[in-house]
Design a protein around this motif. Sequence first.
Motif, short mmCIF file in Angstrom:
data_model
loop_
_atom_site.label_atom_id
_atom_site.label_comp_id
_atom_site.label_asym_id
_atom_site.label_seq_id
_atom_site.Cartn_x
_atom_site.Cartn_y
_atom_site.Cartn_z
N ARG A 75 0.83 -1.21 0.00
CA ARG A 75 0.00 0.00 0.00
C ARG A 75 0.86 1.26 0.00
NH1 ARG A 75 -2.63 3.50 4.00
NH2 ARG A 75 -4.40 4.49 2.91
N ARG B 191 -11.32 -14.88 -0.70
CA ARG B 191 -11.94 -14.84 0.62
C ARG B 191 -12.95 -15.96 0.72
NH1 ARG B 191 -16.15 -10.75 3.58
NH2 ARG B 191 -15.70 -11.48 5.68
N TRP C 174 -9.79 -14.18 4.58
CA TRP C 174 -9.01 -14.00 3.35
C TRP C 174 -7.83 -14.96 3.40
CZ3 TRP C 174 -9.89 -11.07 -0.93
CH2 TRP C 174 -10.90 -10.11 -0.85
N ALA D 79 -2.99 -15.08 4.56
CA ALA D 79 -3.00 -13.74 3.97
C ALA D 79 -2.15 -12.78 4.78
CB ALA D 79 -4.43 -13.22 3.87
N GLN D 80 -1.73 -13.21 5.97
CA GLN D 80 -0.96 -12.31 6.82
C GLN D 80 0.53 -12.48 6.54
OE1 GLN D 80 -3.73 -14.08 8.81
NE2 GLN D 80 -4.79 -12.43 7.73
N MET E 146 -8.80 5.38 10.00
CA MET E 146 -8.41 5.02 8.63
C MET E 146 -9.63 4.83 7.73
SD MET E 146 -5.17 5.09 8.40
CE MET E 146 -5.01 4.38 6.77
N GLU F 202 -10.26 3.52 -1.53
CA GLU F 202 -8.86 3.92 -1.63
C GLU F 202 -8.64 4.79 -2.87
OE1 GLU F 202 -6.61 4.27 0.34
OE2 GLU F 202 -4.92 2.89 0.17
N ALA G 202 -17.65 -6.19 4.93
CA ALA G 202 -16.62 -6.91 4.19
C ALA G 202 -15.40 -6.01 3.95
CB ALA G 202 -17.18 -7.41 2.86
N GLU H 182 -13.41 -5.88 7.11
CA GLU H 182 -12.72 -7.16 7.31
C GLU H 182 -11.51 -7.27 6.39
OE1 GLU H 182 -12.78 -9.79 9.23
OE2 GLU H 182 -14.37 -9.03 10.53
N GLU H 183 -11.70 -6.83 5.15
CA GLU H 183 -10.60 -6.95 4.20
C GLU H 183 -9.38 -6.16 4.67
OE1 GLU H 183 -11.59 -5.91 0.17
OE2 GLU H 183 -9.50 -6.03 -0.48
N TRP H 184 -9.60 -4.92 5.12
CA TRP H 184 -8.45 -4.13 5.55
C TRP H 184 -7.85 -4.69 6.84
CZ3 TRP H 184 -5.81 -0.90 2.65
CH2 TRP H 184 -6.42 -0.42 1.50
N GLN I 196 -7.89 -7.86 7.83
CA GLN I 196 -7.24 -9.15 7.64
C GLN I 196 -6.01 -9.07 6.73
OE1 GLN I 196 -9.70 -12.46 6.47
NE2 GLN I 196 -11.47 -11.67 7.57
N THR I 197 -6.03 -8.13 5.79
CA THR I 197 -4.99 -8.18 4.77
C THR I 197 -4.01 -7.01 4.82
OG1 THR I 197 -6.25 -6.98 3.09
CG2 THR I 197 -6.63 -9.34 3.23
N GLU I 198 -4.27 -5.99 5.62
CA GLU I 198 -3.33 -4.87 5.66
C GLU I 198 -2.85 -4.59 7.09
OE1 GLU I 198 -2.17 -3.39 2.92
OE2 GLU I 198 -0.84 -2.04 4.03
N TRP J 214 -3.25 -6.48 9.95
CA TRP J 214 -3.64 -7.69 10.69
C TRP J 214 -3.07 -7.73 12.09
CZ3 TRP J 214 -0.66 -8.36 6.06
CH2 TRP J 214 0.68 -8.62 6.27
N PHE K 267 -5.88 8.38 5.72
CA PHE K 267 -7.14 7.64 5.77
C PHE K 267 -7.39 7.12 4.37
CE2 PHE K 267 -8.32 12.14 5.13
CZ PHE K 267 -9.06 12.07 3.96
N LEU K 268 -8.24 6.13 4.25
CA LEU K 268 -8.49 5.54 2.94
C LEU K 268 -9.07 6.61 2.02
CD1 LEU K 268 -9.95 2.01 3.75
CD2 LEU K 268 -7.59 2.68 3.27
#
Lengths: 107, 1005
Positions: free
Chosen positions: A28, A57, A65, A83-84, B688, B710, B742, B745-747, B749-751, B753, B892-893
């Motif tokens: 990012r 997912r 995910w 995913a981590q 964020m 984003e 969702a 959750e995505e942010w 779990q995947t950014e 975490w 922030f996004l």
Amino acid sequence: MLIFECPYCGVMADETDLAPGGEAHIKRYGPGSSDDEFESYLFARKNPKGVHFERWRHVSGCGKWFHAARDTVTLEVYATYSAQTLEPPKALLSAIKKKNPEWEGWS
Amino acid sequence: MSTRLADHGRLIDRTKPLQFQFNGKHLKGYEGDTLASALLGAGQLLVGRSFKYHRPRGIMASGAEEPNALVNMGQGSRFEPNQRTTTTELFDGLYATSQNHWPSLEFDVGVINNYVARFLPAGFYYKTFMAPRAAWKHLFEPIVRQSAGLGKVPTDKDVDSYEHYYAHVDVLVVGGGVAGLTAARAAGASGARVLVLEQTAHWGGRAPVDGGDIDGMGPDEWVKSTVEQLEKMENVTLLRRTMGAGVYDHGYALGYERIADHTPGDGRPRHRLWRIRAQQIVTATGAIERPLSFAGNDIPGVMLASALRDYVVNWGVSPGDRTVVVTNNDDAYRTALTLKAAGLDVPLIVDARPGVTSALAQAARDAGIRVAEGKAVAKVHGGKRVTGVSIAAQAGEGASLEEVKCDAVAMSGGWSPVVHLWSHCGGKLNWDAQNAFFRPDPSRPPTGAQGQAYVVTAGSASGALALADVLADADKAGKAAGKAAGGKAGRKAAPKADAEETQKMEPVWIMPQGAGPAKRMKMWLDFQNDVKVSDVQLAAREGYESVEHTKRYTTLGMATDQGKLSNINGLAVLSNALDQEIPSTGTTTFRPPYTPISFGAIAGEARGALFQPIRKTPMHDWHEEAGAYWEPVGHWRRAYCYPKPGETHEEAVNREVINTRESLGLLDASTLGKLVVKGPDAGRFLDMMYTNMMSNLAVGKCRYGLMCSENGFLSDDGVVARIDEDTWLCHTTTGGADRIHAHMEEWLQTEWWDWQVYVANVTEQFAQVAVVGPNARKVLEKLGGMDVSKDALAFMQWADGQLGGFDARVYRISFSGELSFEIAIPASQGRAFWDALLEAGEEFGVMPYGTEALHIMRAEKGFIMIGDETDGTVIPQDLGLNWAISKKKEDFLGKRAQLRTHMQDPDRWKLVGLETLDGTVIPDGAYAVGEGTNENGQKNVIGRVTSTYYSPTLKRGIAMGLIKHGPDRMGEVVGFPTIDGTGTVVKAKIVDPVFYDTNGEKQNV
């Protein structure tokens, strides 16, 4: 219909139980990044004919995910993994390379 | 004349006659008949008209490959077009009509196309586009529309039910012929779980018709005993009337079971779609005989040689008294011998091969049948029925050497393995020049999730044509599949049959090989789509070198044929026209389904109420009883308004607005998304997610927040409440709850975490009621309980407590500009609370209001609505919401995206209010036009309306819109042209978007 093993709940999940999330391991870029960095982060995606690292997912399952290494031509799934992570596991990369000696590798 | 024989017919039960109707004629057949065999048995050879030229068409095949004999089946709510007579089992009362003709099957006006065929060549449809525009509109379009399509579209709702089944097996065997049964037995012996699909109602496939000995038994006896063995095996499931429709990625396959097609209305589902996951798939799908291309090969009475044999042996039906057999291989001699043995006349076998000496040829000669070697059918005589053939030298141009009278022609151009299922998912083919067909290449199979091969072919589908080879190949395939699926390799020997001496077939693509243009124009390649040898040759001349292009240009192998009959002959003609080998031309792509499956089966149970379940709030039934006019919002149904008897929707909406503004309104706001965000890092996370600051929101307070993608665009909004030190409750839009959940959750779990945050969607745990209007506080005080005074619960605060005995969380927020309380109640108490409010509010004239009143009231206040003011291209800055974008936050996004030059462009359209000069309402979606025109001569567009309503409060039309430089143009007038054809331009003045109570005094009392 593709099938993936969810690395969290262990279920062999049908494609219809999953939601695709595009390329994995994208870094990012937020405020302070250059236009080029931001453009690349937001829009530039690999589209390889061959090994692809991608996000899925388990949306109609545990909700987690996960990442998958999948061949876009043969549809072989080399592995699914957490995913981590910032990059694919080393052992996975060497396993793929062993199976596909011509593969240029992950970068 | 086709007729029923006195004997033969292994599949029919002559003690059980059945009545049926075809084109109004009452006809008789027997149990075990297909509709095709019953029609032939009743003397009905002519069954349809061809697609383009409306030529008479008869039954040509006996199975799934039949191109012509498609009929309208049933009536009313059981009507279905394009049903294949050869795969339709006869039942008592069956009702069918022929299709694609007018006014009748016997006399069809459309046959005029046949006489002007030279003007309707390949690509005719595409060529019409090159003509002047007027010609298309007035000449071609009416013709094309009139003649397009085969059967009629059903008009009534389908009364039958359909269902889906799921199956997980080790080995799926597609095909229940001797190959499929052999493979199933071998796979079953390995211990694997085996599922066997057979598309017809009978096991055994072609073998009982073609004859031979298997392990010392006749094929019928061997099939019976093998099926009995399989039925005893617990790990084997056998399904008849179930077609393997398609093979898909990673071992997925579809089976199409026709449960009740032959017993309509018996209460069972009509079709069942089997959704199968298999470790290994064995395709024992057999082979299909190819037609030969000679002039007049489409005239009724010309049939595939194997089909003629099937009709005699299986159903005791003779398609003709006097049959000429024309072939390039040995197999068709079986038909001649079968016909002869049934007492029918076979005056001649025309064999394109010179010097035929095989055992079968000798047997034919011994039976007294003349064999003409090196000869061809030059032309078939007849119109609606074969009357004779001209015989010529195959090597020549077609000069007639002999005329032979006959009423049927049995043709065989060789056999092609059914490779469809092998190919669906990437199995590759090799050209077999010896047999002139494509056969599966076992070294290039479809591969599965682990890179393993998961499809193996068995029997004729592998290219094995002789019985002994079929059995050996199928046994090998079954053992291999069982082992690959984790079973133990069985050691039982393969079934055995005697080897046969056969003479090599000779590829014949045009008959005779030197036939001129007139003959080539009458040689059909694709009977269903009316594609002839001349069409494919024309396509090649016009530059269509790719087989896929030629297919689309000529329609060769399209529609239900999918290359079953036409493929190889068409490829060969194209290859010859292009002067290249057939493998260089290649084949078209085989796509599922193998033959068409019903839409009902695909939909399964997902129809009507089950198609998309509706989400209902706890107060749904009350709204229903109150006569609510419903509006779908996401998966919810919300009341748009509650019209009283005699009231229009517009009148109801206006009444609801006025009543709420003047006294008291209730809104069911339960559908609003409610997400609990909790954890030590929840504040940081929400900073964020939202453009404004949420971490510094005090406990007990509420704040309106914006969420962006984003990419910077506004995606959702809502009020956030701080519940305790590490808990926030985020309201989302009705349609946004699942999406925003969702997104969070995505942010997480995947950014981020490593951040300690949980998100839970509690939308359905609470009923929520907005109590709105000057009397809102009074009604709550009447219910009694917690203190809802201004001092105890100020604007933009929330509190927990009790109201009228209900546990309540009360938010003092307002989307209408009025004094307003949004009250969350446990969902189970929602209806009771709603009823209590109505009762307590009676003295204030309480009325519920719907979503339209909600929209109008928020527009009067200049509040934006996600989806109206936003469309995925709008950023908060466009909407004058800069106050809700934090300048303090580093990130922030959407922040980085909003710094891009285009997002900062002063020319972006911005939100303003619009007041029509004459008080009317600007039409929805209207555009504002400015000075001058663009390069296309259209007026320059300078903005558009985003929300437009009649305001009952202000008694005039009000609107919001995005206008270029809008906020700098207050007081200016812009024009919105209407599209009603009157040329009217609605003029509106640019004003502040807040039309009502500009200072916000009413909500803050």
